[in-house]
Design a protein around this motif. Sequence first.
Motif, PDB file in Angstrom:
ATOM      1  N   ILE A   1       0.904  -1.260   0.048  1.00 40.69           N
ATOM      2  CA  ILE A   1       0.025   0.000   0.060  1.00 40.69           C
ATOM      3  C   ILE A   1       0.747   1.302  -0.098  1.00 40.69           C
ATOM      4  O   ILE A   1       1.759   1.656   0.946  1.00 40.69           O
TER       5      ILE A   1
ATOM      6  N   GLY B   1      -6.795   9.234   6.499  1.00 41.37           N
ATOM      7  CA  GLY B   1      -6.417   8.224   5.534  1.00 41.37           C
ATOM      8  C   GLY B   1      -5.453   8.965   4.292  1.00 41.37           C
ATOM      9  O   GLY B   1      -4.996   8.275   3.325  1.00 41.37           O
TER      10      GLY B   1
ATOM     11  N   GLY C   1      -2.897  10.434   4.450  1.00 38.12           N
ATOM     12  CA  GLY C   1      -1.334  10.231   4.349  1.00 38.12           C
ATOM     13  C   GLY C   1      -0.459  11.190   5.382  1.00 38.12           C
ATOM     14  O   GLY C   1       0.748  11.249   5.220  1.00 38.12           O
ATOM     15  N   LYS C   2      -1.159  11.785   6.155  1.00 42.07           N
ATOM     16  CA  LYS C   2      -0.588  13.069   6.789  1.00 42.07           C
ATOM     17  C   LYS C   2       0.107  12.403   7.943  1.00 42.07           C
ATOM     18  O   LYS C   2       1.482  12.974   8.111  1.00 42.07           O
ATOM     19  N   THR C   3      -0.457  11.614   8.500  1.00 36.89           N
ATOM     20  CA  THR C   3       0.533  10.943   9.983  1.00 36.89           C
ATOM     21  C   THR C   3       1.862  10.465   9.370  1.00 36.89           C
ATOM     22  O   THR C   3       2.934  10.387   9.728  1.00 36.89           O
ATOM     23  N   SER C   4       1.481   9.501   8.155  1.00 36.10           N
ATOM     24  CA  SER C   4       2.454   8.787   7.436  1.00 36.10           C
ATOM     25  C   SER C   4       3.671   9.756   7.075  1.00 36.10           C
ATOM     26  O   SER C   4       4.902   9.303   7.254  1.00 36.10           O
TER      27      SER C   4
ATOM     28  N   GLU D   1       0.061  12.078  17.545  1.00 35.54           N
ATOM     29  CA  GLU D   1      -1.474  11.680  17.653  1.00 35.54           C
ATOM     30  C   GLU D   1      -1.693  10.784  19.069  1.00 35.54           C
ATOM     31  O   GLU D   1      -0.848   9.912  19.203  1.00 35.54           O
TER      32      GLU D   1
ATOM     33  N   GLU E   1      -2.557  16.346  14.688  1.00 31.54           N
ATOM     34  CA  GLU E   1      -3.838  16.197  15.127  1.00 31.54           C
ATOM     35  C   GLU E   1      -3.863  16.811  16.760  1.00 31.54           C
ATOM     36  O   GLU E   1      -4.787  16.136  17.316  1.00 31.54           O
TER      37      GLU E   1
ATOM     38  N   GLN F   1      -7.133  17.824  11.421  1.00 31.43           N
ATOM     39  CA  GLN F   1      -8.772  17.617  10.770  1.00 31.43           C
ATOM     40  C   GLN F   1      -9.262  18.819  10.815  1.00 31.43           C
ATOM     41  O   GLN F   1     -10.209  19.132   9.977  1.00 31.43           O
TER      42      GLN F   1
HETATM   43  P1  ATP Z   1      -5.739   9.984   9.718  1.00 28.44           P
HETATM   44  O1  ATP Z   1      -6.267  11.549   9.912  1.00 28.44           O
HETATM   45  O2  ATP Z   1      -6.645   8.746   9.906  1.00 28.44           O
HETATM   46  O3  ATP Z   1      -4.469   9.671  10.589  1.00 28.44           O
HETATM   47  P2  ATP Z   1      -3.738  10.205   7.783  1.00 28.44           P
HETATM   48  O4  ATP Z   1      -3.992  11.503   6.814  1.00 28.44           O
HETATM   49  O5  ATP Z   1      -2.988  10.832   8.893  1.00 28.44           O
HETATM   50  O6  ATP Z   1      -5.226   9.870   8.233  1.00 28.44           O
HETATM   51  P3  ATP Z   1      -2.413   8.157   7.549  1.00 28.44           P
HETATM   52  O7  ATP Z   1      -2.402   7.764   8.718  1.00 28.44           O
HETATM   53  O8  ATP Z   1      -0.985   8.451   6.974  1.00 28.44           O
HETATM   54  O9  ATP Z   1      -3.478   8.906   7.056  1.00 28.44           O
HETATM   55  O10 ATP Z   1      -2.613   6.717   6.443  1.00 28.44           O
HETATM   56  C1  ATP Z   1      -2.449   6.828   5.132  1.00 28.44           C
HETATM   57  C2  ATP Z   1      -2.798   5.442   4.440  1.00 28.44           C
HETATM   58  O11 ATP Z   1      -2.067   4.459   4.922  1.00 28.44           O
HETATM   59  C3  ATP Z   1      -4.265   5.055   4.769  1.00 28.44           C
HETATM   60  O12 ATP Z   1      -4.920   4.160   3.884  1.00 28.44           O
HETATM   61  C4  ATP Z   1      -4.078   4.031   6.096  1.00 28.44           C
HETATM   62  O13 ATP Z   1      -5.111   2.922   5.920  1.00 28.44           O
HETATM   63  C5  ATP Z   1      -2.607   3.425   5.638  1.00 28.44           C
HETATM   64  N1  ATP Z   1      -1.933   2.796   6.776  1.00 28.44           N
HETATM   65  C6  ATP Z   1      -1.519   3.838   7.759  1.00 28.44           C
HETATM   66  N2  ATP Z   1      -0.812   2.876   8.715  1.00 28.44           N
HETATM   67  C7  ATP Z   1      -0.623   1.919   8.241  1.00 28.44           C
HETATM   68  C8  ATP Z   1      -0.213   0.527   8.658  1.00 28.44           C
HETATM   69  N3  ATP Z   1       0.485   0.553   9.942  1.00 28.44           N
HETATM   70  N4  ATP Z   1      -0.105  -0.302   8.080  1.00 28.44           N
HETATM   71  C9  ATP Z   1      -0.971  -0.219   6.934  1.00 28.44           C
HETATM   72  N5  ATP Z   1      -1.564   0.647   6.363  1.00 28.44           N
HETATM   73  C10 ATP Z   1      -1.587   1.862   6.994  1.00 28.44           C
END
Ligand code: ATP
Length: 240
Positions: A19, A42, A44-47, A88, A165, A197
């Motif tokens: 993914i 989802g 991708g901000k936290t990632s 977070e 967040e 958010q």
């Molecule tokens: P949120 O507000 O929910 O934290 P976000 O913008 O921070 O959202 P991320 O948490 O970075 O988004 O997630 C981005 C994508 O990666 C999403 O599709 C999520 O399901 C996926 N994802 C995040 N962490 C993992 C993990 N540990 N294993 C598999 N997929 C993940």
Amino acid sequence: TTSQPVLKVSSLKVAYGGIQAVKGIDLEVRDGELVTLIGANGAGKTSTLKAITGVLKPAGGEVLYFGKAVTGTDSFKLVEQGLAMVPEGRGVFTRMTIVENLQMGAFVRNDAQGIKDDIEKWFTVFPRLKERATQLAGTMSGGEQQMLAMARALMSRPKLLLLDEPSMGLSPIMVEKVFEVIRTVKAQGVPMLLVEQNAKLALEAADRGYVMDSGLVTMNGAARDMLTDPKVRAAYLGEV
Ligand code: ATP
């Protein structure tokens, strides 16, 4: 300014197995700036934050911190270099007192007097923490724990603070309070990258903003322009 950006992210990619969560993004934080990264769940901000702080190894791209490549460097080493994150869910030490939590935040320093002075300094910004200095952190409300998590990160004297967040799960009054504190920290000159958010409050506080959607940056600009942009208003501010 003409000086080096505090943070420059180029073509950053994050993948979880097959993914692709972050698909090659560019972003920058300059001296003294508050930059916000907004977007749906989802996106991708936290990632992105985790890849910048070394919590996750990026699948591609580069992270420059004051012009130096730090891509994939361990979080601990980055904190020593002044790159701190408030994750977070906050992660305060619930079985330690407020003061002990703040001292933990200063673990990369060894200037005892400076640490004491900083605790006093942040107590003036966060009076609730001062009132409860000797209580266990776990006895405080979610909003108060958020304040403590921010104060704890500030105890490392960060040159860049990443916030994931900070308003999540808080009552409207505490959300206002958290943003008031973010403004105060900005006034102290600490550059910040804020994932939120609550796009409206984030853009109102920020200098610049980036919108993320499905792993890509789809828009960026001056925060005040984004607040009036019809697409941003419709998609992220809940306005027509
Ligand atoms: P949120 O507000 O929910 O934290 P976000 O913008 O921070 O959202 P991320 O948490 O970075 O988004 O997630 C981005 C994508 O990666 C999403 O599709 C999520 O399901 C996926 N994802 C995040 N962490 C993992 C993990 N540990 N294993 C598999 N997929 C993940």
